[in-house]
Design a protein around this motif. Sequence first.
Motif, PDB file in Angstrom:
ATOM      1  N   PRO A  10      71.165  16.598-132.239  1.00 31.01           N
ATOM      2  CA  PRO A  10      70.018  17.090-131.960  1.00 31.01           C
ATOM      3  C   PRO A  10      69.138  15.900-132.393  1.00 31.01           C
ATOM      4  CG  PRO A  10      70.737  17.243-134.371  1.00 31.01           C
ATOM      5  CD  PRO A  10      71.929  16.980-133.538  1.00 31.01           C
ATOM      6  N   LEU A  11      68.249  15.480-131.478  1.00 32.58           N
ATOM      7  CA  LEU A  11      66.507  14.662-131.429  1.00 32.58           C
ATOM      8  C   LEU A  11      65.497  14.916-132.059  1.00 32.58           C
ATOM      9  CD1 LEU A  11      67.217  13.138-128.024  1.00 32.58           C
ATOM     10  CD2 LEU A  11      68.132  12.092-130.423  1.00 32.58           C
ATOM     11  N   LEU A  12      64.983  14.231-132.874  1.00 36.98           N
ATOM     12  CA  LEU A  12      63.320  14.754-133.526  1.00 36.98           C
ATOM     13  C   LEU A  12      62.631  13.910-132.495  1.00 36.98           C
ATOM     14  CD1 LEU A  12      64.272  12.954-137.364  1.00 36.98           C
ATOM     15  CD2 LEU A  12      63.690  15.736-136.380  1.00 36.98           C
ATOM     16  N   GLU A  29      77.329   6.012-124.890  1.00 35.59           N
ATOM     17  CA  GLU A  29      76.537   5.990-123.983  1.00 35.59           C
ATOM     18  C   GLU A  29      75.358   7.660-123.507  1.00 35.59           C
ATOM     19  OE1 GLU A  29      77.178   5.666-118.957  1.00 35.59           O
ATOM     20  OE2 GLU A  29      78.535   5.183-120.551  1.00 35.59           O
ATOM     21  N   LEU A  30      74.257   7.910-123.978  1.00 35.48           N
ATOM     22  CA  LEU A  30      73.652   8.910-123.288  1.00 35.48           C
ATOM     23  C   LEU A  30      73.823   8.876-122.169  1.00 35.48           C
ATOM     24  CD1 LEU A  30      71.146  10.580-124.393  1.00 35.48           C
ATOM     25  CD2 LEU A  30      69.749   8.676-123.299  1.00 35.48           C
ATOM     26  N   VAL A  31      74.338  10.930-121.756  1.00 33.13           N
ATOM     27  CA  VAL A  31      74.255  11.019-121.049  1.00 33.13           C
ATOM     28  C   VAL A  31      73.775  11.980-120.421  1.00 33.13           C
ATOM     29  CG1 VAL A  31      75.993  12.547-119.646  1.00 33.13           C
ATOM     30  CG2 VAL A  31      77.117  11.599-120.973  1.00 33.13           C
ATOM     31  N   GLN A  32      72.703  13.108-121.425  1.00 34.71           N
ATOM     32  CA  GLN A  32      71.933  14.027-120.849  1.00 34.71           C
ATOM     33  C   GLN A  32      71.206  14.823-122.285  1.00 34.71           C
ATOM     34  OE1 GLN A  32      73.353  16.347-117.728  1.00 34.71           O
ATOM     35  NE2 GLN A  32      72.358  18.427-119.361  1.00 34.71           N
ATOM     36  N   ILE A  33      70.090  14.826-122.106  1.00 30.58           N
ATOM     37  CA  ILE A  33      69.189  15.186-122.760  1.00 30.58           C
ATOM     38  C   ILE A  33      68.615  16.527-121.978  1.00 30.58           C
ATOM     39  CG2 ILE A  33      66.872  15.244-124.151  1.00 30.58           C
ATOM     40  CD1 ILE A  33      67.083  12.240-124.297  1.00 30.58           C
ATOM     41  N   VAL A  34      68.475  17.716-123.357  1.00 33.40           N
ATOM     42  CA  VAL A  34      67.960  19.049-123.128  1.00 33.40           C
ATOM     43  C   VAL A  34      68.001  19.518-123.536  1.00 33.40           C
ATOM     44  CG1 VAL A  34      70.662  19.619-121.258  1.00 33.40           C
ATOM     45  CG2 VAL A  34      70.481  20.161-123.659  1.00 33.40           C
ATOM     46  N   GLN A  35      66.440  20.645-123.129  1.00 32.98           N
ATOM     47  CA  GLN A  35      66.123  21.226-124.127  1.00 32.98           C
ATOM     48  C   GLN A  35      66.705  22.251-124.654  1.00 32.98           C
ATOM     49  OE1 GLN A  35      61.846  22.213-122.882  1.00 32.98           O
ATOM     50  NE2 GLN A  35      60.878  22.259-124.379  1.00 32.98           N
ATOM     51  N   ASN A  36      66.629  22.940-125.882  1.00 32.24           N
ATOM     52  CA  ASN A  36      67.425  24.053-126.682  1.00 32.24           C
ATOM     53  C   ASN A  36      66.665  25.471-126.242  1.00 32.24           C
ATOM     54  OD1 ASN A  36      65.908  23.881-128.639  1.00 32.24           O
ATOM     55  ND2 ASN A  36      68.083  23.743-130.025  1.00 32.24           N
ATOM     56  N   GLU A  37      66.953  26.514-127.111  1.00 31.88           N
ATOM     57  CA  GLU A  37      65.900  27.483-126.670  1.00 31.88           C
ATOM     58  C   GLU A  37      65.190  27.458-127.366  1.00 31.88           C
ATOM     59  OE1 GLU A  37      69.815  28.834-128.421  1.00 31.88           O
ATOM     60  OE2 GLU A  37      70.604  28.780-125.479  1.00 31.88           O
ATOM     61  N   GLN A  38      64.963  26.543-129.046  1.00 36.18           N
ATOM     62  CA  GLN A  38      63.676  27.044-130.220  1.00 36.18           C
ATOM     63  C   GLN A  38      62.788  25.824-129.661  1.00 36.18           C
ATOM     64  OE1 GLN A  38      67.480  26.832-131.158  1.00 36.18           O
ATOM     65  NE2 GLN A  38      67.237  29.042-130.795  1.00 36.18           N
ATOM     66  N   GLY A  39      63.535  25.065-128.149  1.00 34.76           N
ATOM     67  CA  GLY A  39      62.465  23.796-127.469  1.00 34.76           C
ATOM     68  C   GLY A  39      62.897  22.757-128.328  1.00 34.76           C
ATOM     69  N   GLY A  40      63.909  22.151-129.557  1.00 32.28           N
ATOM     70  CA  GLY A  40      64.261  21.132-129.886  1.00 32.28           C
ATOM     71  C   GLY A  40      65.413  20.449-128.499  1.00 32.28           C
ATOM     72  N   LEU A  41      64.905  19.153-129.402  1.00 31.78           N
ATOM     73  CA  LEU A  41      65.680  18.520-127.965  1.00 31.78           C
ATOM     74  C   LEU A  41      67.475  18.015-127.898  1.00 31.78           C
ATOM     75  CD1 LEU A  41      63.178  15.813-126.873  1.00 31.78           C
ATOM     76  CD2 LEU A  41      63.690  17.447-125.305  1.00 31.78           C
ATOM     77  N   VAL A  42      68.293  18.329-127.704  1.00 36.50           N
ATOM     78  CA  VAL A  42      69.288  18.190-127.887  1.00 36.50           C
ATOM     79  C   VAL A  42      70.319  16.846-127.036  1.00 36.50           C
ATOM     80  CG1 VAL A  42      72.340  19.397-127.869  1.00 36.50           C
ATOM     81  CG2 VAL A  42      70.871  19.954-128.793  1.00 36.50           C
ATOM     82  N   ALA A  43      70.751  15.369-127.508  1.00 36.66           N
ATOM     83  CA  ALA A  43      71.185  14.279-126.882  1.00 36.66           C
ATOM     84  C   ALA A  43      73.158  14.763-126.177  1.00 36.66           C
ATOM     85  CB  ALA A  43      71.172  13.214-127.143  1.00 36.66           C
ATOM     86  N   TYR A  44      73.787  14.432-124.941  1.00 34.70           N
ATOM     87  CA  TYR A  44      74.691  14.174-124.928  1.00 34.70           C
ATOM     88  C   TYR A  44      75.238  13.217-124.511  1.00 34.70           C
ATOM     89  CZ  TYR A  44      74.883  19.842-124.618  1.00 34.70           C
ATOM     90  OH  TYR A  44      74.641  21.216-124.776  1.00 34.70           O
TER      91      TYR A  44
END
Length: 75
Positions: A10-12, A29-44
């Motif tokens: 998770p990302l703040l 290495e960062l691949v992608q950042i997506v928004q989860n169902e709660q609106g938070g950011l998750v880095a892959y």
Amino acid sequence: MPTWEYITTPLLIHNTAAILNNWGKQGWELVQIVQNEQGGLVAYLKRPVGDASGADAAARGTAAAAQAAKQFKGE
């Protein structure tokens, strides 16, 4: 052909650079950042298998992300 290992974290919103820099220091290495169902950011993130000992490296990365979060909160 390289073999990859992956991790998500998770990302703040106000501390993304510090968190990503901590993972980058571990060879991720960062691949992608997506928004989860709660609106938070998750880095892959990914790195070639064999860059560091898997579970230990993931634990160090998690600890580094927690430290970055504490710094952001002023702890």
